[in-house]
Scaffold this motif. Structure first.
Motif: not given
Length: 141
Positions: A60-65, A85-99
């Motif tokens: 349960a609980g909110n979706v972590p970012s 709600t869905l976090p806008a900053d989900l995977l904010a520091n992802s190194l895989n934006l193109g993958k």
């Protein structure tokens, strides 16, 4: 891998001790409660699979970012009891934006809009079926 068992109760906080862990598959169990804060220490994770086999409450609980999970490309939290709600900053520091990024948040209790900020992912595959979402940002279409 501890998938397909009958583990119950709160997900163990000791998981945070496994800082070098790259893949955590604990799906198809009967975990409840909320995700422990210690999960945030697993910044090397590439895959996190915690979907439940049957909808008997689940996590349960909110979706972590998962903002500090730079390597994460597979996130499976379907068939739980996640709310909010869905976090806008989900995977904010992802190194895989193109993958390829796969996100399964199906069959939860999520509400609101799929955030426009998710358009930063070039290859986003997302399953949001079975929630209470009301809109998808036009920038995602």
């Amino acid at each position: 891998y501890i998938s397909g068992n009958v583990f119950t109760g709160q997900f163990p906080t000791e998981i945070g001790n496994l800082v070098g862990l790259e893949e955590l598959s604990a799906a198809e169990n009967r975990f409840g409660g909320t995700l422990p804060q210690e999960l945030n220490q697993l910044t090397n994770l590439k895959s996190l699979s915690l979907q439940q086999v049957i909808h008997l409450g689940g996590i349960a609980g909110n979706v972590p970012s998962f903002a500090n999970f730079g390597q994460l490309t597979n996130l499976e939290l379907g068939s739980n009891s996640l709310t909010g709600t869905l976090p806008a900053d989900l995977l904010a520091n992802s190194l895989n934006l193109g993958k390829r990024i796969v996100i399964d948040l199906s069959d939860n209790l999520l509400q609101g809009t799929v955030p426009a900020q998710w358009s930063r992912f070039e290859q986003l595959f997302v399953d949001l079926a079975g929630n209470e979402l009301t809109a998808i940002s036009p920038s995602l279409c």
